[in-house]
Design a protein around this motif. Sequence first.
Motif, short mmCIF file in Angstrom:
data_model
loop_
_atom_site.label_atom_id
_atom_site.label_comp_id
_atom_site.label_asym_id
_atom_site.label_seq_id
_atom_site.Cartn_x
_atom_site.Cartn_y
_atom_site.Cartn_z
N ASN A 9 -37.42 9.02 18.03
CA ASN A 9 -37.03 8.94 16.62
C ASN A 9 -37.43 7.62 15.98
O ASN A 9 -37.65 7.56 14.77
N THR A 10 -37.58 6.56 16.76
CA THR A 10 -37.93 5.24 16.22
C THR A 10 -39.33 5.21 15.63
O THR A 10 -39.66 4.28 14.89
N TYR A 11 -40.16 6.20 15.91
CA TYR A 11 -41.51 6.25 15.36
C TYR A 11 -41.53 6.77 13.93
O TYR A 11 -42.55 6.68 13.25
N LYS A 12 -40.44 7.35 13.47
CA LYS A 12 -40.41 7.98 12.15
C LYS A 12 -40.62 6.97 11.01
O LYS A 12 -41.42 7.21 10.11
N ILE A 13 -39.95 5.84 11.04
CA ILE A 13 -40.07 4.85 9.96
C ILE A 13 -41.47 4.24 9.91
O ILE A 13 -42.10 4.21 8.84
N PRO A 14 -42.04 3.77 11.04
CA PRO A 14 -43.43 3.30 10.97
C PRO A 14 -44.39 4.40 10.52
O PRO A 14 -45.37 4.13 9.82
N GLY A 15 -44.10 5.63 10.90
CA GLY A 15 -44.93 6.76 10.45
C GLY A 15 -44.90 6.93 8.95
O GLY A 15 -45.92 7.14 8.31
N TRP A 16 -43.68 6.85 8.37
CA TRP A 16 -43.57 6.95 6.91
C TRP A 16 -44.32 5.81 6.22
O TRP A 16 -44.94 6.02 5.18
N ILE A 17 -44.25 4.63 6.80
CA ILE A 17 -44.95 3.48 6.20
C ILE A 17 -46.46 3.72 6.22
O ILE A 17 -47.14 3.56 5.21
N MET A 82 -46.90 10.91 13.28
CA MET A 82 -45.69 10.19 13.68
C MET A 82 -44.46 10.72 12.94
O MET A 82 -43.40 10.90 13.54
N VAL A 83 -44.60 11.01 11.65
CA VAL A 83 -43.48 11.54 10.87
C VAL A 83 -43.17 12.98 11.31
O VAL A 83 -42.02 13.33 11.55
N GLY A 84 -44.20 13.79 11.40
CA GLY A 84 -43.99 15.21 11.68
C GLY A 84 -43.53 15.51 13.09
O GLY A 84 -42.83 16.50 13.32
N PHE A 85 -43.90 14.67 14.03
CA PHE A 85 -43.60 14.98 15.43
C PHE A 85 -42.75 13.91 16.11
O PHE A 85 -42.85 13.71 17.32
N SER A 86 -41.90 13.26 15.33
CA SER A 86 -40.87 12.39 15.90
C SER A 86 -39.58 13.18 15.95
O SER A 86 -39.29 13.98 15.05
N LYS A 87 -38.80 12.95 16.98
CA LYS A 87 -37.52 13.64 17.12
C LYS A 87 -36.60 13.26 15.97
O LYS A 87 -36.67 12.16 15.44
N GLU A 88 -35.74 14.18 15.63
CA GLU A 88 -34.65 13.90 14.70
C GLU A 88 -33.53 13.24 15.50
O GLU A 88 -33.50 13.31 16.72
N LYS A 89 -32.59 12.61 14.79
CA LYS A 89 -31.46 11.99 15.50
C LYS A 89 -30.69 13.05 16.28
O LYS A 89 -30.25 12.81 17.40
N VAL A 90 -30.52 14.23 15.68
CA VAL A 90 -29.92 15.36 16.37
C VAL A 90 -30.99 16.44 16.44
O VAL A 90 -31.35 17.04 15.43
N GLU A 91 -31.49 16.66 17.61
CA GLU A 91 -32.57 17.63 17.83
C GLU A 91 -31.94 18.86 18.47
O GLU A 91 -31.79 18.95 19.69
N ASP A 92 -31.55 19.85 17.65
CA ASP A 92 -30.89 21.04 18.17
C ASP A 92 -31.71 22.29 17.84
O ASP A 92 -32.83 22.20 17.34
N GLU A 93 -31.12 23.46 18.10
CA GLU A 93 -31.81 24.74 17.87
C GLU A 93 -32.12 24.94 16.38
O GLU A 93 -33.17 25.50 16.04
N PHE A 94 -31.23 24.49 15.50
CA PHE A 94 -31.46 24.64 14.07
C PHE A 94 -32.68 23.83 13.62
O PHE A 94 -33.53 24.33 12.87
N ILE A 95 -32.79 22.59 14.07
CA ILE A 95 -33.94 21.75 13.74
C ILE A 95 -35.21 22.38 14.31
O ILE A 95 -36.26 22.39 13.66
N TYR A 96 -35.12 22.90 15.52
CA TYR A 96 -36.28 23.57 16.14
C TYR A 96 -36.74 24.74 15.27
O TYR A 96 -37.93 24.91 15.03
#
Length: 152
Positions: A9-17, A82-96
Amino acid sequence: MESNYFLPNTYKIPGWILLTIGVIAGVFLTISEYESDLLTVNVLAIFNGDSLFENNYGFFKILKNSIVDEIIALTIIIGGLMVGFSKEKVEDEFIYKLRKDSLVWAIIFNYIVLMFAIIFIYEFTFFDVLVYNMFTPLLFFIIRFNFLKARA
């Protein structure tokens, strides 16, 4: 949902940048038709030439080229991945499910746009559409996934 192909999940912010900088620079480059000699370097071209039938074509040639547009394209792609394929903070069936539905929707929508372009856009403008089409599946996926996630 445990998946091996997601980044932390830590890759999401650098990805957005990276994605934001790349898109802004890409729009600026497209609108202004900016050409710079600042980053003109010798590059290896796997194939050089407009067609196989011209005299100056060949494989594995060293050319002088400005790499500004290549850097911008790589910034958009790397940031988007990086944005599209970084885990969410809660990675569950709904997010999947949201991720899967968004990916399918993005591919279908992208090809509908491409079919429209094939039918109605011609000559060099069509080449521009194909260049932008490199980025649209990833961008459509990110937009759709985040829209559905925010709405839920």
